[in-house]
Design a protein around this motif. Structure first.
Motif, PDB file in Angstrom:
ATOM      1  N   UNK A 267       0.834  -1.201   0.000  1.00  0.00           N
ATOM      2  CA  UNK A 267       0.000   0.000   0.000  1.00  0.00           C
ATOM      3  C   UNK A 267       0.874   1.258   0.000  1.00  0.00           C
ATOM      4  N   UNK A 268       1.943   1.232   0.775  1.00  0.00           N
ATOM      5  CA  UNK A 268       2.864   2.362   0.822  1.00  0.00           C
ATOM      6  C   UNK A 268       3.498   2.588  -0.541  1.00  0.00           C
ATOM      7  N   UNK A 269       3.916   1.514  -1.194  1.00  0.00           N
ATOM      8  CA  UNK A 269       4.536   1.630  -2.517  1.00  0.00           C
ATOM      9  C   UNK A 269       3.562   2.227  -3.527  1.00  0.00           C
TER      10      UNK A 269
ATOM     11  N   UNK B 176      -5.149   2.298  -9.140  1.00  0.00           N
ATOM     12  CA  UNK B 176      -5.613   0.914  -9.261  1.00  0.00           C
ATOM     13  C   UNK B 176      -4.777   0.017  -8.357  1.00  0.00           C
ATOM     14  N   UNK B 177      -3.456   0.229  -8.360  1.00  0.00           N
ATOM     15  CA  UNK B 177      -2.568  -0.558  -7.509  1.00  0.00           C
ATOM     16  C   UNK B 177      -2.894  -0.362  -6.027  1.00  0.00           C
ATOM     17  N   UNK B 178      -3.227   0.883  -5.647  1.00  0.00           N
ATOM     18  CA  UNK B 178      -3.569   1.167  -4.254  1.00  0.00           C
ATOM     19  C   UNK B 178      -4.743   0.312  -3.794  1.00  0.00           C
ATOM     20  N   UNK B 179      -5.785   0.288  -4.600  1.00  0.00           N
ATOM     21  CA  UNK B 179      -6.984  -0.451  -4.194  1.00  0.00           C
ATOM     22  C   UNK B 179      -6.755  -1.964  -4.255  1.00  0.00           C
ATOM     23  N   UNK B 180      -5.933  -2.395  -5.184  1.00  0.00           N
ATOM     24  CA  UNK B 180      -5.601  -3.820  -5.238  1.00  0.00           C
ATOM     25  C   UNK B 180      -4.828  -4.235  -3.982  1.00  0.00           C
ATOM     26  N   UNK B 181      -3.876  -3.394  -3.575  1.00  0.00           N
ATOM     27  CA  UNK B 181      -3.088  -3.696  -2.377  1.00  0.00           C
ATOM     28  C   UNK B 181      -3.937  -3.594  -1.113  1.00  0.00           C
ATOM     29  N   UNK B 182      -4.899  -2.687  -1.114  1.00  0.00           N
ATOM     30  CA  UNK B 182      -5.793  -2.565   0.036  1.00  0.00           C
ATOM     31  C   UNK B 182      -6.583  -3.853   0.233  1.00  0.00           C
ATOM     32  N   UNK B 183      -7.136  -4.368  -0.849  1.00  0.00           N
ATOM     33  CA  UNK B 183      -7.906  -5.607  -0.772  1.00  0.00           C
ATOM     34  C   UNK B 183      -7.009  -6.783  -0.407  1.00  0.00           C
ATOM     35  N   UNK B 184      -5.746  -6.730  -0.836  1.00  0.00           N
ATOM     36  CA  UNK B 184      -4.807  -7.815  -0.528  1.00  0.00           C
ATOM     37  C   UNK B 184      -4.566  -7.956   0.970  1.00  0.00           C
ATOM     38  N   UNK B 185      -4.867  -6.917   1.757  1.00  0.00           N
ATOM     39  CA  UNK B 185      -4.697  -6.997   3.203  1.00  0.00           C
ATOM     40  C   UNK B 185      -5.582  -8.079   3.824  1.00  0.00           C
ATOM     41  N   UNK B 186      -6.627  -8.481   3.101  1.00  0.00           N
ATOM     42  CA  UNK B 186      -7.519  -9.530   3.610  1.00  0.00           C
ATOM     43  C   UNK B 186      -6.848 -10.899   3.588  1.00  0.00           C
ATOM     44  N   UNK B 187      -5.804 -11.024   2.763  1.00  0.00           N
ATOM     45  CA  UNK B 187      -5.127 -12.315   2.661  1.00  0.00           C
ATOM     46  C   UNK B 187      -5.990 -13.397   2.053  1.00  0.00           C
ATOM     47  N   UNK B 188      -6.866 -13.007   1.127  1.00  0.00           N
ATOM     48  CA  UNK B 188      -7.807 -13.943   0.508  1.00  0.00           C
ATOM     49  C   UNK B 188      -7.582 -13.989  -0.998  1.00  0.00           C
ATOM     50  N   UNK B 189      -7.182 -15.156  -1.505  1.00  0.00           N
ATOM     51  CA  UNK B 189      -6.955 -15.296  -2.946  1.00  0.00           C
ATOM     52  C   UNK B 189      -8.257 -15.072  -3.718  1.00  0.00           C
TER      53      UNK B 189
END
Length: 236
Positions: free
Chosen positions: A119-121, A143-156
């Motif tokens: 998210x920082x990147x 787009x990358x920000x929101x993708x990384x935000x959702x990735x915090x869930x740790x759900x493929x």
């Protein structure tokens, strides 16, 4: 598709590995759509893309079918496969889906600290692109920000869902025109959300995100409606 684009796409061949599958090909193309490579209405050449990626025609066609089911592509009889042009209702629905998913991810975070490197990147990427006046790159960073935000869930599964949703959103951005007024207001808001998560304050982060997405829904949907209603505009 230009010779340069085909050459660059060939660089993605390494991502497919020796056990290439239609799903992996679809993932490459989905990412390219999300990053703005293929504007709405673009005809996708089987020969050019299959040759660039080194995959069979059958594998590529299956990848096209997968992306058609995700509403990123459309098959037109006797004409070929094209990147989809969204309707205004699609753009509104994309934002409703984003709010449901993204806010739920932040609400469901466990105890801090959170893994915020990605998210920082993305925030830094957007700020650097804005400083350089590269507003299309700001769009990609967002787009990358929101993708990384959702990735915090740790759900493929959630990651996969949002990759498709964000790729659809990028299709809307193509038709809006000047990206600066669309994306500049959200640079500071991305950092505010990041700062709240760094502080371990997921309640504030969710509140900021909800307002952000509501504003984005109104702004992008209105801008898209104006674009498709203008002379020469297109709607799916």
């Amino acid at each position: 598709m230009t010779v340069g684009e085909t050459r660059d796409l060939a660089d993605d061949r390494v991502l497919l590995g020796r056990t290439s599958t239609a799903e992996r090909v679809a993932d490459v193309l989905r990412t390219r759509i999300a990053e703005g490579w293929f504007p709405p209405g673009t005809r996708l050449s089987e020969d050019a893309i299959g040759g660039a990626l080194g995959v069979s025609r059958n594998t590529l066609r299956e990848a096209f079918r997968l992306l058609t089911r995700e509403r990123l592509l459309v098959h037109e009889l006797n004409r070929g496969v094209f990147v989809r042009v969204l309707a205004v209702e699609d753009v509104d629905d994309i934002h409703r889906t984003r709010r449901l998913v993204e806010c739920a991810v932040v609400r469901g975070l466990g105890r801090p600290p959170y893994a915020l490197d990605g998210l920082t990147a993305a925030v830094t990427e957007g700020e650097s692109a804005a400083h350089a006046g590269a507003w299309a790159d700001v769009s990609t960073a967002n787009i990358h920000f929101h993708r990384e935000l959702v990735a915090l869930a740790g759900s493929a599964r959630t990651d996969e869902l949002m990759r498709g949703v964000l790729a659809e959103l990028r299709l809307a951005f193509h038709l809006v025109g000047d990206p600066r007024p669309l994306h500049e207001p959200y640079l500071a808001r991305n950092r505010e959300i990041l700062d709240a998560l760094r502080a371990g304050d997921r309640t504030t982060a969710e509140r900021l995100l909800a307002r952000y997405l509501d504003d984005s829904r109104a702004r992008v949907t209105a801008a898209y409606a104006r674009a498709v209603e203008a002379p020469g505009g297109r709607a799916g």
